[in-house]
Design an enzyme around this catalytic site. Structure first.
Site, PDB file in Angstrom:
ATOM      1  N   ASP A  13       0.868  -1.168   0.000  1.00  0.00           N
ATOM      2  CA  ASP A  13       0.000   0.000   0.000  1.00  0.00           C
ATOM      3  C   ASP A  13       0.915   1.232   0.000  1.00  0.00           C
ATOM      4  OD1 ASP A  13      -2.388   1.642   0.445  1.00  0.00           O
ATOM      5  OD2 ASP A  13      -1.623   1.845   2.490  1.00  0.00           O
ATOM      6  N   ASP A  15      -0.065   5.177   1.033  1.00  0.00           N
ATOM      7  CA  ASP A  15      -0.257   6.132   2.124  1.00  0.00           C
ATOM      8  C   ASP A  15      -0.293   5.427   3.469  1.00  0.00           C
ATOM      9  OD1 ASP A  15      -0.654   8.670   0.614  1.00  0.00           O
ATOM     10  OD2 ASP A  15      -2.337   7.571  -0.231  1.00  0.00           O
TER      11      ASP A  15
END
Length: 221
Positions: A13, A15
C-alpha cells in the site's frame, strides 16, 4: 516473523505504508467535510485506505455526485504535497528489492500517487496498481489480485504491507500474507498479523529463484 517463509513478491500500500501523507490528506478532506456539514472529528478516520469515490458514496449525501467530488478532491490533493515524507526505513528497504519483485497497490489515483511518491522521495515502482485499475476498491481484494497477476505470481505467494483496516481486509481476502505498518497509527490496532513501526526492523534475503525471505533487520554496509 514469517520464519521459514519465502515470498514471490511484496505488494505495498502507499499512504501510511511507504509514505506519510496524512497531514496533507486530512487538510484537504477537512475542508471538504466542513463544506458538507460533516462532523470532521468523526469523519476523518474513515478516509484512510479506501478510494475517495467509495468514501463519499458511503455517506449518501443528498445531491452529491461521488465521482465529481472525487475529481475535485484529487485536484486539491495534487496541489497540497506539503509535509509528505517516507515511512522510516522505507527508501532503503524498497531499494534493496529486485524491481520485478514488488509493486505499489494504492487506493489513490495514479496522478496523485506519482506526485506523492516524488514528494516523499521513495523509488518509483516498475509496476503500480491505482484507483483507476479496478472496479472494486479495498476492502475488495481486486487490487492485490491484479498486482500479483501483473507480476506473474500468485497472490497467495505474496506478502502485502498495509496500515489501514480496509487494506488489511483486502490483503486477507486475496489470500496473501499480511504485514502491518504501524508508523502512522495514533491508536493501537488489534490485528493477528505481524506489525512493525519502521522498515529498519527488517531486511531481506533472496534465494536462487529470486524468492524473498524476511530477515530480522537489514544488514548495514
Amino acid at each position: 516473523m514469517f520464519a521459514g517463509s519465502k515470498f514471490a513478491a511484496f505488494l505495498f500500500d502507499m499512504d501510511g505504508t511507504v509514505l506519510n501523507s496524512i497531514a496533507a490528506a486530512e487538510r484537504v478532506w477537512t475542508t471538504w467535510a466542513e463544506r458538507h456539514g460533516l462532523d470532521v472529528t468523526a469523519f476523518l478516520p474513515t478516509i484512510h485506505g479506501r478510494r475517495a469515490r467509495e468514501t463519499i458514496a458511503a455517506l449518501n449525501l443528498p445531491g452529491v455526485d461521488p465521482l465529481a467530488e472525487a475529481d475535485l478532491l484529487l485536484k486539491a490533493e495534487a496541489d497540497d504535497l506539503e509535509g509528505i515524507v517516507p515511512i522510516p526505513g522505507a527508501v532503503a528497504f524498497l531499494q534493496s528489492l529486485p524491481p520485478e519483485r514488488w509493486a505499489i497497490v494504492t487506493s489513490a489515483p495514479r496522478e496523485l500517487a506519482l506526485l506523492r511518491i516524488q514528494a516523499a522521495g521513495i523509488p518509483v515502482p516498475a509496476m503500480m496498481v491505482t484507483a483507476e485499475d479496478v472496479t472494486h476498491g479495498k476492502p475488495a481484494p481486486d487490487c492485490f489480485l491484479l498486482a500479483a497477476k501483473r507480476l506473474g505470481v500468485a497472490a497467495r505467494d505474496c506478502l502485502v504491507f498495509e496500515d489501514a483496516p480496509a487494506g488489511i481486509a483486502a490483503g486477507e481476502a486475496s489470500g496473501a500474507s499480511v504485514m502491518v505498518i504501524s508508523a502512522t497509527h495514533v491508536h493501537p490496532l488489534v490485528t493477528p498479523h505481524p506489525m512493525i513501526r519502521s522498515y529498519d526492523e527488517i531486511g531481506i534475503a533472496l534465494d536462487d529463484s529470486g524468492w524473498i525471505a524476511l530477515a530480522p533487520e537489514r544488514a548495514v554496509a
